[in-house]
Motif scaffolding. Structure first.
Motif, PDB file in Angstrom:
ATOM      1  N   GLY A 221       0.827  -1.212   0.000  1.00 41.14           N
ATOM      2  CA  GLY A 221       0.000   0.000   0.000  1.00 41.14           C
ATOM      3  C   GLY A 221       0.857   1.257   0.000  1.00 41.14           C
ATOM      4  N   GLN A 222       1.892   1.273   0.828  1.00 39.46           N
ATOM      5  CA  GLN A 222       2.758   2.456   0.904  1.00 39.46           C
ATOM      6  C   GLN A 222       3.454   2.708  -0.428  1.00 39.46           C
ATOM      7  N   HIS A 223       4.005   1.646  -1.006  1.00 36.17           N
ATOM      8  CA  HIS A 223       4.738   1.788  -2.276  1.00 36.17           C
ATOM      9  C   HIS A 223       3.802   2.338  -3.368  1.00 36.17           C
ATOM     10  N   ILE A 224       2.609   1.763  -3.449  1.00 34.33           N
ATOM     11  CA  ILE A 224       1.696   2.142  -4.532  1.00 34.33           C
ATOM     12  C   ILE A 224       1.119   3.540  -4.313  1.00 34.33           C
ATOM     13  N   ASN A 225       0.813   3.880  -3.073  1.00 33.46           N
ATOM     14  CA  ASN A 225       0.272   5.220  -2.834  1.00 33.46           C
ATOM     15  C   ASN A 225       1.310   6.298  -3.150  1.00 33.46           C
ATOM     16  N   THR A 226       2.582   5.989  -2.892  1.00 33.23           N
ATOM     17  CA  THR A 226       3.658   6.961  -3.151  1.00 33.23           C
ATOM     18  C   THR A 226       4.023   7.040  -4.628  1.00 33.23           C
ATOM     19  N   GLY A 228       2.402   5.275  -7.383  1.00 27.17           N
ATOM     20  CA  GLY A 228       1.406   4.964  -8.401  1.00 27.17           C
ATOM     21  C   GLY A 228       1.431   3.478  -8.745  1.00 27.17           C
ATOM     22  N   GLY A 229       0.402   3.063  -9.520  1.00 27.79           N
ATOM     23  CA  GLY A 229       0.305   1.660  -9.919  1.00 27.79           C
ATOM     24  C   GLY A 229      -0.888   0.974  -9.280  1.00 27.79           C
ATOM     25  N   CYS A 230      -0.845  -0.346  -9.225  1.00 29.89           N
ATOM     26  CA  CYS A 230      -1.921  -1.112  -8.578  1.00 29.89           C
ATOM     27  C   CYS A 230      -1.400  -2.481  -8.170  1.00 29.89           C
ATOM     28  N   ALA A 231      -2.082  -3.107  -7.224  1.00 27.59           N
ATOM     29  CA  ALA A 231      -1.784  -4.502  -6.870  1.00 27.59           C
ATOM     30  C   ALA A 231      -3.064  -5.297  -7.013  1.00 27.59           C
ATOM     31  N   ILE A 232      -2.956  -6.486  -7.578  1.00 30.33           N
ATOM     32  CA  ILE A 232      -4.088  -7.417  -7.619  1.00 30.33           C
ATOM     33  C   ILE A 232      -3.659  -8.664  -6.861  1.00 30.33           C
ATOM     34  N   ILE A 233      -4.379  -8.931  -5.777  1.00 29.64           N
ATOM     35  CA  ILE A 233      -4.018 -10.049  -4.894  1.00 29.64           C
ATOM     36  C   ILE A 233      -5.149 -11.068  -4.917  1.00 29.64           C
ATOM     37  N   ILE A 234      -4.806 -12.312  -5.237  1.00 32.03           N
ATOM     38  CA  ILE A 234      -5.815 -13.382  -5.277  1.00 32.03           C
ATOM     39  C   ILE A 234      -5.337 -14.524  -4.393  1.00 32.03           C
ATOM     40  N   ASP A 235      -6.252 -15.041  -3.590  1.00 30.36           N
ATOM     41  CA  ASP A 235      -5.847 -16.134  -2.711  1.00 30.36           C
ATOM     42  C   ASP A 235      -7.069 -16.849  -2.176  1.00 30.36           C
ATOM     43  N   TYR A 236      -6.844 -17.927  -1.450  1.00 30.84           N
ATOM     44  CA  TYR A 236      -7.996 -18.590  -0.870  1.00 30.84           C
ATOM     45  C   TYR A 236      -8.117 -18.181   0.589  1.00 30.84           C
ATOM     46  N   GLY A 237      -9.356 -17.967   1.036  1.00 32.90           N
ATOM     47  CA  GLY A 237      -9.555 -17.524   2.399  1.00 32.90           C
ATOM     48  C   GLY A 237     -10.896 -16.857   2.557  1.00 32.90           C
ATOM     49  N   LYS A 334     -15.664 -19.345  -5.553  1.00 31.17           N
ATOM     50  CA  LYS A 334     -16.101 -18.645  -4.346  1.00 31.17           C
ATOM     51  C   LYS A 334     -15.044 -18.656  -3.240  1.00 31.17           C
ATOM     52  N   LEU A 335     -14.370 -19.777  -3.050  1.00 28.58           N
ATOM     53  CA  LEU A 335     -13.361 -19.882  -1.990  1.00 28.58           C
ATOM     54  C   LEU A 335     -12.203 -18.909  -2.254  1.00 28.58           C
ATOM     55  N   PHE A 336     -11.843 -18.762  -3.526  1.00 22.80           N
ATOM     56  CA  PHE A 336     -10.763 -17.833  -3.870  1.00 22.80           C
ATOM     57  C   PHE A 336     -11.342 -16.430  -4.015  1.00 22.80           C
ATOM     58  N   LYS A 337     -10.580 -15.468  -3.500  1.00 22.21           N
ATOM     59  CA  LYS A 337     -11.064 -14.093  -3.491  1.00 22.21           C
ATOM     60  C   LYS A 337      -9.987 -13.145  -3.996  1.00 22.21           C
ATOM     61  N   ALA A 338     -10.426 -11.937  -4.380  1.00 21.99           N
ATOM     62  CA  ALA A 338      -9.488 -10.970  -4.952  1.00 21.99           C
ATOM     63  C   ALA A 338      -9.691  -9.601  -4.322  1.00 21.99           C
ATOM     64  N   ILE A 339      -8.588  -8.888  -4.131  1.00 18.34           N
ATOM     65  CA  ILE A 339      -8.666  -7.459  -3.790  1.00 18.34           C
ATOM     66  C   ILE A 339      -7.670  -6.702  -4.668  1.00 18.34           C
ATOM     67  N   ALA A 340      -7.931  -5.409  -4.801  1.00 12.67           N
ATOM     68  CA  ALA A 340      -6.992  -4.548  -5.528  1.00 12.67           C
ATOM     69  C   ALA A 340      -6.612  -3.385  -4.629  1.00 12.67           C
ATOM     70  N   ILE A 341      -5.381  -2.911  -4.804  1.00  9.73           N
ATOM     71  CA  ILE A 341      -4.889  -1.739  -4.070  1.00  9.73           C
ATOM     72  C   ILE A 341      -4.429  -0.706  -5.096  1.00  9.73           C
ATOM     73  N   VAL A 342      -4.899   0.530  -4.940  1.00  6.35           N
ATOM     74  CA  VAL A 342      -4.476   1.632  -5.829  1.00  6.35           C
ATOM     75  C   VAL A 342      -4.176   2.851  -4.956  1.00  6.35           C
ATOM     76  N   PRO A 343      -3.524   3.877  -5.529  1.00  5.54           N
ATOM     77  CA  PRO A 343      -3.306   5.095  -4.741  1.00  5.54           C
ATOM     78  C   PRO A 343      -4.653   5.722  -4.371  1.00  5.54           C
ATOM     79  N   ARG A 344      -4.698   6.446  -3.274  1.00  7.83           N
ATOM     80  CA  ARG A 344      -5.930   7.127  -2.855  1.00  7.83           C
ATOM     81  C   ARG A 344      -6.396   8.072  -3.955  1.00  7.83           C
ATOM     82  N   GLY A 345      -7.683   8.040  -4.214  1.00 14.96           N
ATOM     83  CA  GLY A 345      -8.253   8.966  -5.209  1.00 14.96           C
ATOM     84  C   GLY A 345      -8.230   8.429  -6.629  1.00 14.96           C
ATOM     85  N   LEU A 346      -7.618   7.281  -6.870  1.00 16.49           N
ATOM     86  CA  LEU A 346      -7.570   6.753  -8.240  1.00 16.49           C
ATOM     87  C   LEU A 346      -8.564   5.596  -8.419  1.00 16.49           C
TER      88      LEU A 346
END
Ligand code: SAH
Length: 353
Positions: A221-226, A228-237, A334-346
């Motif tokens: 989160g810190q790296h991307i907010n500073t 730019g860019g995005c992270a896509i994280i997929i995992d089971y949980g 369904k078991l696998f889920k995804a989140i994305a992280i982007v800079p604030r405001g984007l």
């Protein structure tokens, strides 16, 4: 008993019972006997199969979402395309193939892979022949540039600690030695403050905490907010950690985690709440969505139909089964889920809104 069991037993005899987190780290990454150090872990012939090993469509969808985000953010040049724990390198190979025709994407890209096992690095090198790749041992060694990051089934192998609620309060689950064999046992009672959010847990309940996952999520989160860019994280949980989820897999079958040290994959369910809360303190995090919904929104069904036109017989059957396996709620959908992280405001990447 495996060679690594003996090493762990000696260590416990010398220093006392071991937390589950330390046990996981030794089993997975011991420099000589660790699971990822030695094994041909992934794919049909390995111990477990991951989404990119099931179908090329998984990486293609993610590649298009990443490239679209790069375009939406004004094509930052240069930028880093990176993956955490790339396994056989299949996901990255599919992402690169899918983004080849995006003008300037490959020209502006610096490719970095974060991988702890030298055995896995060799596999990745073979899968990504023809590309200039930089390997990093640590996420924090990535250059300070806009970062487009993917991680599939990476967080589930990061170390967890487990705590059980008993009549004495919360006690950490440890691994001890009895009759020269490893066994689970409870440590001394721990301060209840760390468990404020689970204060209503009934006796006998277990919670799992991965400070390692939280630290990764915060750093991303810190790296991307500073930068730019995005992270896509997929995992089971799940959204919330719930019960004992430590699991060992060998030859696609669940086995006893304590009897297969270094010879089975060892994972735990990812708490998306913890990942979200860590990164949300410093960046913008999407809602947690299911893998099935994510891939459908990106058009996996249209892609599957297009690919199927050139297929017949058993190839076609396999292709249909792979699409179902990735997306159906009773399979990985369904078991696998995804989140994305982007800079604030984007804007969030395609598939997340
Ligand atoms: N993402 C791949 C493989 C998942 S297996 C896929 O979807 O197929 C987990 C991968 O993470 C392996 O490559 C393993 O060696 C690597 N790994 C595990 N712990 C790590 C750590 N702490 N740092 C970097 N890599 C790690």
């Amino acid at each position: 008993m495996t060679a690594l069991s003996n090493i762990i037993i000696k260590q416990i005899e010398r220093f006392g019972p071991m937390p589950v987190s330390e046990f996981m780290t030794l089993c997975l990454l011991h420099p000589e006997h660790g699971y990822y150090t030695n094994r041909d872990a992934l794919g049909a012939s390995g111990d477990f199969t991951t989404a990119p090993e099931i179908s090329q469509m998984f990486g293609e969808m993610i590649g298009l979402s990443v490239a679209q985000t790069w375009l939406d953010q004004g094509m930052p040049t240069p930028f880093v395309l990176a993956e955490l724990g790339p396994g056989n390198g299949t996901l990255m190979a599919d992402i690169l193939r899918a983004t080849k025709s995006v003008p300037n994407f490959h020209v502006a890209m610096q490719l970095h892979l974060i991988e702890a096992s030298s055995q896995m690095k060799q596999r990745q090198e073979a899968a990504l022949k023809g590309y200039e790749v930089t390997w990093q041992n640590y996420f924090t060694d990535l250059p300070q540039l806009p970062l487009f990051l993917v991680a599939n089934e990476f967080f589930d192998c990061l170390p967890i600690k487990q705590y059980r609620r008993t009549s004495k309060g919360w006690q950490e689950q440890m691994i001890g030695v009895e009759n020269s064999k490893l066994h689970f046992m409870l440590g001394t009672a721990t301060s209840a403050e760390a468990f404020a959010s689970t204060i209503d847990a009934p006796k006998g309940d277990m919670v799992e905490i991965s400070s390692s996952s939280a630290a990764f999520s915060l750093a991303i989160g810190q790296h991307i907010n500073t930068n730019g860019g995005c992270a896509i994280i997929i995992d089971y949980g799940e959204w919330d950690s719930n019960g004992d989820s430590l699991q060992a897999l060998k030859n696609h079958t669940k086995v006893d985690p304590l009897s297969n040290c270094g010879e089975a994959d060892l994972t735990a369910h990812v708490s998306f709440k913890d990942l979200t809360n860590s990164a949300n303190a410093v960046a913008h995090v999407s809602e947690t969505i299911s893998q099935g919904v994510f891939l459908e929104r990106l058009g996996i069904t249209q892609r599957a139909q297009k690919l199927s036109k050139k297929m017949a017989g058993s190839t076609l059957e396999k292709h249909i089964a792979a699409h179902k396996r990735l997306t159906h709620p009773n399979e990985m959908g369904k078991l696998f889920k995804a989140i994305a992280i982007v800079p604030r405001g984007l804007e969030l990447p395609a598939g997340f809104n």
